[in-house]
Design an enzyme around this catalytic site. Structure first.
Site, short mmCIF file in Angstrom:
data_model
loop_
_atom_site.label_atom_id
_atom_site.label_comp_id
_atom_site.label_asym_id
_atom_site.label_seq_id
_atom_site.Cartn_x
_atom_site.Cartn_y
_atom_site.Cartn_z
N ASP A 14 28.56 34.18 28.46
CA ASP A 14 29.50 34.98 29.25
C ASP A 14 30.11 36.12 28.43
O ASP A 14 30.60 35.92 27.32
CB ASP A 14 30.62 34.07 29.77
CG ASP A 14 31.28 34.61 31.03
OD1 ASP A 14 31.55 35.82 31.08
OD2 ASP A 14 31.50 33.82 31.96
N CYS A 54 32.21 38.54 36.79
CA CYS A 54 31.40 37.33 36.68
C CYS A 54 30.69 36.96 37.98
O CYS A 54 29.47 36.79 38.00
CB CYS A 54 32.26 36.16 36.22
SG CYS A 54 33.19 36.45 34.70
N ASP A 319 26.00 37.52 31.59
CA ASP A 319 26.26 37.95 32.96
C ASP A 319 26.69 39.41 32.99
O ASP A 319 26.24 40.20 33.80
CB ASP A 319 27.30 37.05 33.64
CG ASP A 319 28.59 36.86 32.84
OD1 ASP A 319 28.66 37.31 31.68
OD2 ASP A 319 29.54 36.27 33.39
N HIS A 320 27.57 39.79 32.07
CA HIS A 320 28.04 41.16 31.93
C HIS A 320 28.52 41.30 30.49
O HIS A 320 28.39 40.36 29.70
CB HIS A 320 29.17 41.48 32.92
CG HIS A 320 30.27 40.46 32.88
ND1 HIS A 320 31.19 40.41 31.86
CD2 HIS A 320 30.56 39.42 33.71
CE1 HIS A 320 32.01 39.39 32.05
NE2 HIS A 320 31.65 38.77 33.16
#
Length: 505
Positions: A14, A54, A319-320
């Site tokens: 994450d 997210c 995710d980012h």
């Protein structure tokens, strides 16, 4: 006898920036696990998430759809039940996708009672996955139950006071940013998730398995257990990009405090952080990455020790990303590269070792790639394409590969207006942006009459000078705006648009 099914180890870290793996920050953080994967697999160095934060990012990652098509555009915005996803498609190929962590899915409320508990959280399990380890971020009951068994004093009530667990362990009235976490490293969320994942996989070594493992770190709050809290020396780190273009979006970003849960008792005034504080936070972020890498190494060692490495597709991505102080900004509610550029590494049978790919790739390509590698068809609706041509053979870029990456981000809230809505005078449907990024140019189109951004990435890789109003760049801006419109028109949801009855052909 047919070849055995591939195992799949799909790891999402994450809020991980690409330059912590491939760029200037990478030299300052030990990542032997990721380094091993880079040496043994294929790395994509110009990979982006197509949206943030997210929930939307994972919706795109796992459905293969742009945000404009799945429309789960904010944390808490439902993902329509008519959309398929990686887990549902993998099941059609005989796999049972196991979830160790979270997918941040908001359930479709259609035909559900308003009091259904699943509608109270966006951290639900995406349909098709079997949730074996519940490691949801904001309702971390499983991990906190483990901490209670280990004798830790938990804040009450949970989950309302969950973030009290991230108070640095210090006797000082004002703890330092690099003070250790309250919990020991062997009890951290990262360690716990890995322990539980290995326990489940250890009893599945005699049959194929499909594991989606999602690490919370280095997502904030930025507090790390010892020794990771002081593993990285802040003074050695390169400083973030400080120059910022003069633009209404930038003014709106700083118009109200934000990122309040980034560090303990932070008031959200990002522009008031001192250079030393910025360096300390960046150091803790990288320390958290080093911790994740150590446990990723345990997963790789397990594959070796059980003789499964040669029959396992390993996919590691994020995710980012995280702004990490660039332009004075933090988090991911942004349009700059710091929020969108993420790593992607694949290793497995038939995948070239030590290869790096510079072509522009998108997070929507990951699900089609995994499906392709396990022999499952890629649904027509998916916006991404399998990355197989880059993984095998000579790795040459296909002639018809995209020359620009497409991204979107929403800045609104249907409940309380955000600082972007307030500062820019935008409605809930107009507080958003779309981004088209080529190798040398980047165009950001804002909704609601907000002027665009245009960056010459070759001359200005830090995105500090807006060229959108430069007459010399007028043709460039027009071309990129047209290319963005082309992308949206050609990729509008197409699950059935190419189906025709035989009689109509």
């Amino acid at each position: 006898m047919p070849a055995p099914k591939l195992n799949v180890l799909f790891v999402v870290i994450d809020q991980l920036r690409a330059d912590a793996i491939f760029g200037p920050l990478a030299a300052h953080v030990p990542t032997p696990g990721l380094d091993r994967l880079k040496a043994e697999g294929t790395s994509f160095r110009n990979h982006v998430t197509v949206t943030a934060p997210c929930g939307p990012a994972r919706a795109s990652l796992l459905t293969g759809l742009y945000a404009m098509n799945h429309r789960s555009i904010r944390n808490g915005t439902p993902l329509g039940r008519h959309h398929t996803n990686l887990a549902l498609e993998a099941r059609k190929a005989g796999h049972e996708p196991l979830l160790f962590g979270y997918t941040d899915a908001q359930m479709d409320p259609t035909d559900r009672d308003p009091d259904d508990p699943d509608l109270a959280t966006y951290e639900n399990c995406l349909p098709g996955f079997r949730e074996l380890v519940e490691m949801r971020f904001e309702t971390a009951y499983e991990w906190t139950a483990f901490l209670a068994r280990e004798g830790y004093h938990l804040p009450r009530p949970l989950p309302e006071r969950l973030f009290d667990l991230y108070r640095p362990n210090s006797l000082a009235e004002t703890p330092e940013i690099r003070d250790p976490a309250l919990y020991r490293a062997e009890h951290s969320d990262t360690a716990y998730l890995t322990d539980r994942t290995l326990a489940h996989l250890a009893v599945r070594t005699d049959r194929p398995w499909f594991a989606h493992v999602t690490y919370i770190r280095p997502h904030p709050p930025f507090v790390a257990p010892a020794p990771f809290n002081r593993l990285i020396e802040p003074a050695d780190l390169p400083a973030p990009v400080t120059a910022t273009p003069d633009h209404p979006f930038v003014s709106a970003w700083f118009s109200a405090p934000s990122q309040k849960k980034m560090i303990w008792e932070f008031d959200g005034r990002c522009d008031a952080l001192t250079p030393d504080q910025v360096a300390d936070i960046r150091a803790v972020y990288l320390g958290l990455l080093a911790e994740v890498d150590q446990h990723l190494g345990r997963l790789l060692d397990f594959l070796d020790e059980t003789g499964q490495a040669e029959n396992t597709l390993v996919v590691v991505t994020a995710d980012h990303a995280e702004m990490l102080g660039d332009h004075g900004m933090w988090g991911k509610d942004n349009v700059f590269d710091g929020a969108f550029r993420i790593p992607l590494i694949l290793r497995g049978p038939g995948i070239a070792a030590g290869r790096t790919v510079d072509a522009l790739t998108e997070s929507v390509d990951v699900t089609p790639t995994i499906l392709d590698r396990i022999g499952a068809p890629v649904p027509a609706a998916m916006d991404g394409r399998p990355l197989t041509p880059f993984l095998t053979g000579d790795g040459a870029t296909p002639d018809d590969w995209r020359t620009a990456a497409f991204m979107e981000v929403d800045f609104a809230s249907p409940g309380r207006p955000t600082r972007f809505q307030t500062a820019l005078g935008l409605s809930v449907t107009a507080a958003n942006a779309a981004i088209l990024r080529e190798e040398k140019w980047k165009y950001v189109h804002f909704n609601g009459g907000v002027p665009p951004l245009l960056f010459d990435l070759e001359a200005d890789p830090g995105e500090t000078v807006n060229r959108a109003e430069d007459p010399a760049c007028a043709a460039k801006r027009l071309r990129l705006a047209g290319a963005m419109l082309d992308r949206r028109m050609s990729r509008a949801f197409r699950a059935l648009t190419e189906w025709m009855p035989a009689a109509a052909e």
